[in-house]
Design a protein around this motif. Structure first.
Motif, PDB file in Angstrom:
ATOM      1  N   GLY A 112       0.728  -1.255   0.065  1.00 47.77           N
ATOM      2  CA  GLY A 112       0.435  -0.100   0.265  1.00 47.77           C
ATOM      3  C   GLY A 112       1.192   0.866  -0.153  1.00 47.77           C
ATOM      4  O   GLY A 112       1.924   1.395   0.283  1.00 47.77           O
ATOM      5  N   ILE A 113       0.214   2.479  -0.103  1.00 44.33           N
ATOM      6  CA  ILE A 113       0.587   3.447  -0.378  1.00 44.33           C
ATOM      7  C   ILE A 113      -0.019   4.150   0.911  1.00 44.33           C
ATOM      8  O   ILE A 113      -1.040   5.283   0.214  1.00 44.33           O
ATOM      9  CB  ILE A 113       0.641   4.430  -1.865  1.00 44.33           C
ATOM     10  CG1 ILE A 113       1.280   3.674  -2.380  1.00 44.33           C
ATOM     11  CG2 ILE A 113       1.267   5.846  -1.607  1.00 44.33           C
ATOM     12  CD1 ILE A 113       1.806   3.737  -4.135  1.00 44.33           C
ATOM     13  N   LYS A 114       0.685   5.661   1.593  1.00 47.22           N
ATOM     14  CA  LYS A 114       0.351   6.110   2.086  1.00 47.22           C
ATOM     15  C   LYS A 114       0.991   7.111   2.559  1.00 47.22           C
ATOM     16  O   LYS A 114       2.107   7.407   2.024  1.00 47.22           O
ATOM     17  CB  LYS A 114       0.141   6.191   3.537  1.00 47.22           C
ATOM     18  CG  LYS A 114      -0.363   4.513   3.973  1.00 47.22           C
ATOM     19  CD  LYS A 114      -0.289   4.060   5.805  1.00 47.22           C
ATOM     20  CE  LYS A 114      -0.649   3.532   6.292  1.00 47.22           C
ATOM     21  NZ  LYS A 114      -0.580   2.818   8.057  1.00 47.22           N
ATOM     22  N   PHE A 115      -0.006   8.924   1.486  1.00 42.99           N
ATOM     23  CA  PHE A 115       0.551  10.390   2.459  1.00 42.99           C
ATOM     24  C   PHE A 115       0.580  10.663   3.397  1.00 42.99           C
ATOM     25  O   PHE A 115      -0.428  10.305   3.687  1.00 42.99           O
ATOM     26  CB  PHE A 115       0.129  10.574   0.642  1.00 42.99           C
ATOM     27  CG  PHE A 115       0.684  10.225  -0.394  1.00 42.99           C
ATOM     28  CD1 PHE A 115       1.824  10.828  -1.203  1.00 42.99           C
ATOM     29  CD2 PHE A 115      -0.616   9.652  -1.373  1.00 42.99           C
ATOM     30  CE1 PHE A 115       2.339  10.238  -2.534  1.00 42.99           C
ATOM     31  CE2 PHE A 115       0.286   8.701  -2.555  1.00 42.99           C
ATOM     32  CZ  PHE A 115       1.766   9.708  -3.192  1.00 42.99           C
ATOM     33  N   PHE A 116       1.632  11.118   3.984  1.00 44.00           N
ATOM     34  CA  PHE A 116       1.521  12.335   4.816  1.00 44.00           C
ATOM     35  C   PHE A 116       1.602  13.502   4.458  1.00 44.00           C
ATOM     36  O   PHE A 116       3.128  13.466   3.712  1.00 44.00           O
ATOM     37  CB  PHE A 116       2.534  11.834   6.101  1.00 44.00           C
ATOM     38  CG  PHE A 116       2.615  10.997   6.435  1.00 44.00           C
ATOM     39  CD1 PHE A 116       1.551  10.325   7.551  1.00 44.00           C
ATOM     40  CD2 PHE A 116       2.385   9.619   5.972  1.00 44.00           C
ATOM     41  CE1 PHE A 116       0.970   9.117   8.071  1.00 44.00           C
ATOM     42  CE2 PHE A 116       3.136   8.476   6.788  1.00 44.00           C
ATOM     43  CZ  PHE A 116       1.414   8.256   7.748  1.00 44.00           C
ATOM     44  N   ALA A 117       1.351  14.578   4.609  1.00 43.99           N
ATOM     45  CA  ALA A 117       0.784  15.554   4.302  1.00 43.99           C
ATOM     46  C   ALA A 117       2.095  16.618   5.756  1.00 43.99           C
ATOM     47  O   ALA A 117       3.160  15.584   6.542  1.00 43.99           O
ATOM     48  CB  ALA A 117       0.155  16.984   4.718  1.00 43.99           C
ATOM     49  N   ARG A 118       2.577  17.767   5.327  1.00 48.41           N
ATOM     50  CA  ARG A 118       3.516  18.673   6.474  1.00 48.41           C
ATOM     51  C   ARG A 118       3.252  18.602   7.580  1.00 48.41           C
ATOM     52  O   ARG A 118       1.652  18.756   8.038  1.00 48.41           O
ATOM     53  CB  ARG A 118       3.576  20.282   5.968  1.00 48.41           C
ATOM     54  CG  ARG A 118       4.504  20.683   6.385  1.00 48.41           C
ATOM     55  CD  ARG A 118       4.221  22.496   6.182  1.00 48.41           C
ATOM     56  NE  ARG A 118       5.590  22.410   4.750  1.00 48.41           N
ATOM     57  CZ  ARG A 118       6.544  23.111   5.041  1.00 48.41           C
ATOM     58  NH1 ARG A 118       7.014  22.645   5.958  1.00 48.41           N
ATOM     59  NH2 ARG A 118       7.355  22.951   3.599  1.00 48.41           N
ATOM     60  N   GLY A 119       3.955  17.738   7.993  1.00 44.89           N
ATOM     61  CA  GLY A 119       4.049  17.603   9.978  1.00 44.89           C
ATOM     62  C   GLY A 119       4.100  16.223   9.892  1.00 44.89           C
ATOM     63  O   GLY A 119       3.555  16.118  10.843  1.00 44.89           O
ATOM     64  N   GLY A 120       3.813  15.308   9.478  1.00 46.58           N
ATOM     65  CA  GLY A 120       3.487  13.433   9.544  1.00 46.58           C
ATOM     66  C   GLY A 120       2.018  13.715   9.972  1.00 46.58           C
ATOM     67  O   GLY A 120       1.437  12.642  10.061  1.00 46.58           O
ATOM     68  N   HIS A 121       1.006  14.767   9.123  1.00 48.22           N
ATOM     69  CA  HIS A 121      -0.227  14.649   9.294  1.00 48.22           C
ATOM     70  C   HIS A 121      -0.792  13.888   7.632  1.00 48.22           C
ATOM     71  O   HIS A 121      -0.240  14.178   7.003  1.00 48.22           O
ATOM     72  CB  HIS A 121      -1.159  15.900   9.471  1.00 48.22           C
ATOM     73  CG  HIS A 121      -0.627  16.340  11.157  1.00 48.22           C
ATOM     74  ND1 HIS A 121      -1.179  16.225  12.242  1.00 48.22           N
ATOM     75  CD2 HIS A 121       0.106  17.464  11.214  1.00 48.22           C
ATOM     76  CE1 HIS A 121      -0.791  16.672  12.863  1.00 48.22           C
ATOM     77  NE2 HIS A 121       0.358  17.749  12.269  1.00 48.22           N
ATOM     78  N   LYS A 122      -2.272  12.593   7.862  1.00 47.05           N
ATOM     79  CA  LYS A 122      -2.115  12.212   6.996  1.00 47.05           C
ATOM     80  C   LYS A 122      -3.189  13.512   5.904  1.00 47.05           C
ATOM     81  O   LYS A 122      -3.847  13.581   6.864  1.00 47.05           O
ATOM     82  CB  LYS A 122      -4.011  10.830   7.609  1.00 47.05           C
ATOM     83  CG  LYS A 122      -3.416  10.223   7.786  1.00 47.05           C
ATOM     84  CD  LYS A 122      -3.633   8.501   8.508  1.00 47.05           C
ATOM     85  CE  LYS A 122      -2.821   7.449   8.878  1.00 47.05           C
ATOM     86  NZ  LYS A 122      -4.659   5.964   9.047  1.00 47.05           N
TER      87      LYS A 122
END
Length: 452
Positions: A112-122
């Motif tokens: 699977g692939i998960k992306f995190f935004a700036r700061g490490g948030h989903k």
């Protein structure tokens, strides 16, 4: 094209559902979308990329890195680390976003692939939807904007991530773990090095299981989805307790000295009381889901702690926590979020905090977990059915109504489609385990006939 993103990123059989082409395309799309959303603020973007040990993660990581660099994103490859480590490093390194390749507790062929935004948030749902839209536009013919020359992204390995993350874990512990003997089952997954190192540095005597990943054995008969080995090992080694993680180590389940399971609800109950005592349980509230055991709800009421319940999925728990400023939340499955120290569920952190509570109080884990009594709860997974029709099937609705009438006020029924797998989960709680099993089996049969 149906929605690619589920409740926990994009997931499927590697090289069938999740191909190198899809991984590359989604990565480029994510880079474009986050740039449009103003995340990069005019500077050269940077991304942290990590993975669990699955064999397919090797080629998928290469595809993701290639996609990001081709879109002008500098990449820091942190290698095999837990999902929460990638989230933490995304924030700690000031990266614009992070990417984790993992299928968590799923069997080895999946990824699977998960992306995190700036700061490490989903990523928020609307950003995920935009990533899909941009990806689909390119897939159907709309060209990418491609940098050239010095504009392409640069790729480097960041080996310091391991020590940086372990130091973070040790730094947030309220006390050391000296005198404790702990068995750790790492599911041959992403925490196979991190978790034993962190527990040992914190002072615990450590026995490890499932800490020899070879790319093919992740979650294979071990870890948080297979507790039998851990239960036997805790008793055999005379350990104080055991901790089990899943493949990407965002989950934590425990086993007490007698070999009895301590689930996510019980862990939440123990940590809620510890945090209230320390003055860090903001709002005197803990966040759970609709799957939280009734015994957990009753225990929190008795202790004067409010329980807020959300839809199933740690993303919904996290959304509620962030919206209202709560500090603790999680799921029965072992996803526990301590928002002051992590932006997502962190199985190693959870295990360490649970161990710290045992060490600080001098009480056994069984004694601490005894703050709540689990009511019998039966969960049946019904595979190979049309999960999209759960809410619209009249046959199912009638069966649920009849089951609820039969259980009365002493139990409840919950049917929900899985957000990550092609199945429907049937959950029944009752004061009597035999009644719960009978009702759950009956409802599972209806699910098969109505949705099969």
């Amino acid at each position: 094209m149906g929605r690619l993103f589920g409740t926990d990123g994009v997931r499927g059989v590697a090289n069938v559902d999740l191909t190198a082409e899809l991984a590359l395309g989604l990565s480029v799309a994510a880079a474009h979308v986050l740039a449009e959303a103003g995340t990069f603020e005019g500077h050269r973007p940077k991304a942290v990329v990590g993975r669990d040990p699955r064999a397919s993660g090797e080629f998928l990581e290469a595809a993701v890195v290639a996609g990001l660099a081709s879109a002008g994103v500098d990449v820091l490859r942190v290698g095999v680390l837990p999902t929460p480590a990638v989230a933490y490093l995304t924030g700690a390194l000031g990266a614009d976003f992070g990417v984790m390749l993992s299928a968590s507790h799923n069997a080895m062929p999946d990824n699977g692939i998960k992306f995190f935004a700036r700061g490490g948030h989903k990523l928020a749902d609307e950003l995920e939807d935009r990533v899909e839209t941009v990806y689909d536009q390119h897939r159907t013919g709309e060209p990418w904007e491609r940098p050239t020359g010095a504009g392409v992204g640069r790729v480097r390995t960041y080996d310091q991530g391991f020590d940086q993350y372990v130091a973070h874990l040790i730094g947030v512990l309220p006390n050391r773990l000296d005198g404790l003997k702990v068995v750790l089952d790492e599911a041959h997954g992403a925490a196979s090095r991190v978790s034993p190192e962190a527990f040992a540095r914190a002072g615990a005597e450590v026995v490890t299981l499932g800490a020899e990943p070879d790319g093919l054995n992740i979650n294979d008969g071990c870890g948080s989805t297979h507790l039998a080995l851990l239960k036997a090992a805790v008793v055999e080694h005379g350990a104080d307790f055991g901790i089990a993680h899943d493949g990407d180590a965002d989950r934590c389940l425990a086993v007490d000295a007698a070999g009895d399971e301590v689930d996510g609800d019980q862990i939440l109950a123990v940590l809620a009381l510890a945090m209230r005592e320390a003055g860090t349980l903001r709002g005197n509230t803990v966040v759970g889901t609709v799957m939280s055991n009734l015994g957990f709800k009753m225990a929190m009421e008795r202790e004067g702690i409010e329980l807020v319940q959300t839809a199933v999925g740690d993303r919904y728990v996290l959304e509620s926590m962030k919206e209202h400023g709560y500090a603790l939340g999680g799921e029965q499955s072992g996803h526990v979020i301590v928002l002051d120290h992590a932006t997502t569920g962190d199985g190693t952190l959870t295990g360490l905090m649970l161990a710290a509570r045992v060490a600080a109080t001098g009480r056994t884990l069984a004694d601490l977990a005894g703050v709540m009594v689990r009511l019998p709860q039966v969960l049946v997974n019904v595979p190979d059915v049309d999960r999209s029709r759960v809410a619209t099937s009249a046959e199912l609705r009638a069966a649920v109504t009849e089951a609820e009438r039969e259980l009365g006020s002493t139990g409840r029924v919950l049917l929900r489609p899985s957000g990550t797998e092609p199945l429907v989960r049937v959950m029944v709680e009752a004061a009597d385990i035999d009644q719960a099993k009978t009702v759950a089996a009956r409802l599972a049969d209806v699910v098969k006939s109505a949705l099969g």
